[in-house]
Motif scaffolding. Structure first.
Motif, mmCIF file in Angstrom:
data_model
loop_
_atom_site.group_PDB
_atom_site.id
_atom_site.type_symbol
_atom_site.label_atom_id
_atom_site.label_comp_id
_atom_site.label_asym_id
_atom_site.label_seq_id
_atom_site.Cartn_x
_atom_site.Cartn_y
_atom_site.Cartn_z
ATOM 1 N N GLY A 46 -0.640 -5.614 -14.458
ATOM 2 C CA GLY A 46 0.342 -4.263 -14.907
ATOM 3 C C GLY A 46 0.942 -3.854 -13.754
ATOM 4 N N VAL A 47 0.550 -3.021 -12.768
ATOM 5 C CA VAL A 47 1.427 -2.964 -11.921
ATOM 6 C C VAL A 47 2.217 -3.781 -11.264
ATOM 7 N N LYS A 48 1.909 -4.759 -10.779
ATOM 8 C CA LYS A 48 2.930 -6.137 -11.042
ATOM 9 C C LYS A 48 4.033 -6.727 -11.602
ATOM 10 N N ASP A 49 3.647 -6.078 -13.088
ATOM 11 C CA ASP A 49 4.871 -5.869 -14.151
ATOM 12 C C ASP A 49 5.928 -4.600 -13.671
ATOM 13 N N LYS A 50 5.323 -3.677 -13.473
ATOM 14 C CA LYS A 50 6.087 -2.222 -13.044
ATOM 15 C C LYS A 50 7.277 -2.450 -12.265
ATOM 16 N N ILE A 51 6.354 -3.480 -10.689
ATOM 17 C CA ILE A 51 7.417 -3.170 -9.963
ATOM 18 C C ILE A 51 7.889 -4.637 -10.085
ATOM 19 N N THR B 105 -3.135 -0.999 -7.093
ATOM 20 C CA THR B 105 -1.995 0.405 -7.185
ATOM 21 C C THR B 105 -2.056 1.676 -6.817
ATOM 22 N N ASP B 106 -2.745 1.798 -5.577
ATOM 23 C CA ASP B 106 -2.874 3.011 -4.572
ATOM 24 C C ASP B 106 -1.118 3.201 -3.447
ATOM 25 N N PRO C 147 6.959 5.329 -5.902
ATOM 26 C CA PRO C 147 6.659 6.885 -6.505
ATOM 27 C C PRO C 147 7.356 6.840 -7.348
ATOM 28 N N ASP C 148 8.562 6.343 -8.074
ATOM 29 C CA ASP C 148 8.842 6.524 -9.505
ATOM 30 C C ASP C 148 8.828 6.017 -9.655
ATOM 31 N N LEU D 288 5.335 4.757 -10.672
ATOM 32 C CA LEU D 288 4.407 4.875 -10.952
ATOM 33 C C LEU D 288 3.310 6.360 -10.979
ATOM 34 N N PRO D 289 4.009 7.165 -11.267
ATOM 35 C CA PRO D 289 4.770 8.864 -10.747
ATOM 36 C C PRO D 289 2.877 9.229 -11.106
ATOM 37 N N SER D 290 2.677 9.020 -12.184
ATOM 38 C CA SER D 290 1.278 9.934 -12.180
ATOM 39 C C SER D 290 -0.120 9.349 -11.736
ATOM 40 N N THR D 291 0.016 8.247 -10.569
ATOM 41 C CA THR D 291 -0.816 7.895 -10.184
ATOM 42 C C THR D 291 -1.791 8.765 -9.005
#
Length: 164
Positions: free
Chosen positions: A15-20, A135-136, A143-144, A146-149
């Motif tokens: 899921g993180v990889k998909d976002k970036i 994820t960290d 940061p833009d 995953l701003p709420s992590t």
């Protein structure tokens, strides 16, 4: 059960990889300095693999040795977008302590941009939570996206935000 836990962890990482996916890869330097020697993150290490998985470019890529001179570390880290210093706050409590062991940090892009982090005390205990660590790392790099992590295993070195 273990299989479900592993699948859930992989799903979180995916899921993180998909976002970036497709974004420009920031340069990152992860290292420590002890007794005048700089210990670097190699591409084939666990953290080096995490850098690649989370869309970063390791500034120490292509080096086969686990150590370089402090000067070589500076040359490679000078233009890095992010610097992570591996000693925890027990050893490096604030940016001043980092400046004491690595005075050239003041000339580095990441320092000027307030993007200098370190491992938290919990880092080495969290090896079984690689999805949170990944994820960290992605949050630090993007940061833009995953701003709420909230960071768990990394934190900004105290005092960084005061650099103007």
């Amino acid at each position: 059960d273990v299989d479900r836990i592993m699948k859930d962890a992989q799903a979180a990482i995916d899921g993180v990889k998909d976002k970036i996916n497709g974004l420009e890869k920031p340069n990152i330097a992860i290292f420590s300095i002890y007794d005048g020697t700089c210990y670097i993150t190699l591409d084939n290490s666990w953290v080096g693999s995490m850098i690649a998985d989370m869309g970063g470019k390791n500034v120490f890529s292509g080096i086969d040795s686990k150590t370089v001179t402090v000067e070589e570390a500076y040359v490679r880290a000078r233009d890095a977008d992010v610097i992570i210093y591996t000693p925890t706050s027990q050893y490096i409590p604030d940016i001043k302590a980092f400046e004491d062991v690595f005075p050239m940090i003041k000339d580095c892009k990441a320092y000027k941009d307030d993007k200098v982090y370190q491992y938290t005390i919990e880092f080495w205990r969290g090896i079984d939570q690689s999805q949170i660590m990944a994820t960290d790392l992605a949050t630090i790099l993007y940061p833009d996206k995953l701003p709420s992590t909230k960071l768990t295993y990394f934190n900004k070195i105290a005092g960084v935000e005061k650099n103007d």
